[in-house]
Design an enzyme around this catalytic site. Structure first.
Site, PDB file in Angstrom:
ATOM      1  CG  ASP A  31      37.627  43.860  37.365  1.00 41.17           C
ATOM      2  OD1 ASP A  31      37.862  42.642  37.260  1.00 41.17           O
ATOM      3  OD2 ASP A  31      38.193  44.731  36.679  1.00 41.17           O
ATOM      4  CG  ASP A  32      35.366  47.549  40.653  1.00 44.65           C
ATOM      5  OD1 ASP A  32      36.574  47.405  40.367  1.00 44.65           O
ATOM      6  OD2 ASP A  32      34.627  48.363  40.091  1.00 44.65           O
ATOM      7  CG  HIS A  82      40.802  46.262  40.481  1.00 43.42           C
ATOM      8  ND1 HIS A  82      41.347  46.629  39.270  1.00 43.42           N
ATOM      9  CD2 HIS A  82      39.525  46.737  40.467  1.00 43.42           C
ATOM     10  CE1 HIS A  82      40.433  47.290  38.567  1.00 43.42           C
ATOM     11  NE2 HIS A  82      39.333  47.387  39.273  1.00 43.42           N
ATOM     12  CG  HIS A  86      38.611  51.232  41.746  1.00 47.03           C
ATOM     13  ND1 HIS A  86      38.052  52.072  40.802  1.00 47.03           N
ATOM     14  CD2 HIS A  86      38.570  49.990  41.208  1.00 47.03           C
ATOM     15  CE1 HIS A  86      37.679  51.348  39.748  1.00 47.03           C
ATOM     16  NE2 HIS A  86      37.991  50.086  39.971  1.00 47.03           N
ATOM     17  CG  HIS A 176      32.593  45.797  37.319  1.00 48.61           C
ATOM     18  ND1 HIS A 176      32.466  45.806  35.944  1.00 48.61           N
ATOM     19  CD2 HIS A 176      33.709  46.498  37.610  1.00 48.61           C
ATOM     20  CE1 HIS A 176      33.478  46.501  35.433  1.00 48.61           C
ATOM     21  NE2 HIS A 176      34.249  46.934  36.409  1.00 48.61           N
TER      22      HIS A 176
HETATM   23 ZN   LIG Z   1      37.564  48.414  38.846  1.00 50.89          ZN
END
Ligand SMILES: [Zn+2]
Length: 208
Positions: A31-32, A82, A86, A176
């Site tokens: 993620d991210d 995503h 955020h 992440h």
């Molecule tokens: Zn995230």
């Protein structure tokens, strides 16, 4: 060309927390990102072990690094949504949530030619509104089973220990590659992926 979206049924829009527990299969989720410091290192590790993963990309990072987004897709990983910035979706209006999701799906489609089919709410904090908007945009919600809290930088060995202690057949594991210093995550992946492989796990990027 405009992407064709199919709205999901209520059953399809329910968050997915794990996969079929009868198979010794794990889904890695990253993620991210994308992040030019860590995404290439993660991609190299996945390639080394022949693993396909799902990358939950943040729109405002993806627009800065389209070459990384294309590389993730070209290597056979899933490109997933995503949000754009955020945010915590729980207190946002339907219009604002829709903008976050739609803008990101559109960018990922424009960059890779593929429309994302999976969505993950920041922090895993979905809301009735975000579930409705995601369903309308043809996005299924993926949560996770195993959370080593790698984003909080608890130490490489803590990340490794949590993953190896908590993982089960059908687990979805959260990692992440963006949002800060992710060197502990990269070091942990380097250590725990061979252990999982040696104990008979296969990896999957869940189809929708
Ligand atoms: Zn995230």
């Amino acid at each position: 060309m405009q992407p064709v979206r199919r709205a999901l049924s209520e059953a399809e829009s329910k968050p997915v927390y794990d996969l079929d527990p009868s198979q010794r299969v794990v889904a890695l989720t990253i993620d991210d990102g994308p992040d030019p410091r860590y995404t290439p290192q993660v991609l190299a590790l996945l390639q080394q072990h022949g693993i396909r993963a799902t990358f939950f990309l943040v729109g405002e990072c993806a627009v800065e690094h389209p070459e990384l987004v294309r590389e993730i897709a070209d290597r056979g990983h899933h490109i997933a949504n995503h949000t754009w910035t955020h945010p915590d979706l729980r207190h946002m209006s339907e219009g604002a949530v829709r903008d976050e999701l739609e803008r990101t799906s559109d960018l990922l489609h424009k960059t890779t030619g593929r429309l994302p089919t999976w969505f993950r709410a920041p922090g895993g904090d979905f809301s009735p509104v975000s579930l409705r908007v995601a369903a309308d945009l043809g996005l299924r919600n993926m949560s996770w089973t195993v959370d080593p809290r790698d984003w909080s930088r608890p130490g490489t060995s803590s990340i490794i220990d949590t993953v190896l202690k908590d993982v089960r057949p059908g687990s979805i594991v959260l990692n992440h590659d963006g949002g800060g210093d992710r060197s502990q995550t990269v070091a942990a992946l380097k250590a725990y992926l061979p252990v999982l492989i040696d104990s008979g796990y296969c990896f999957t990027a869940p189809p929708n």
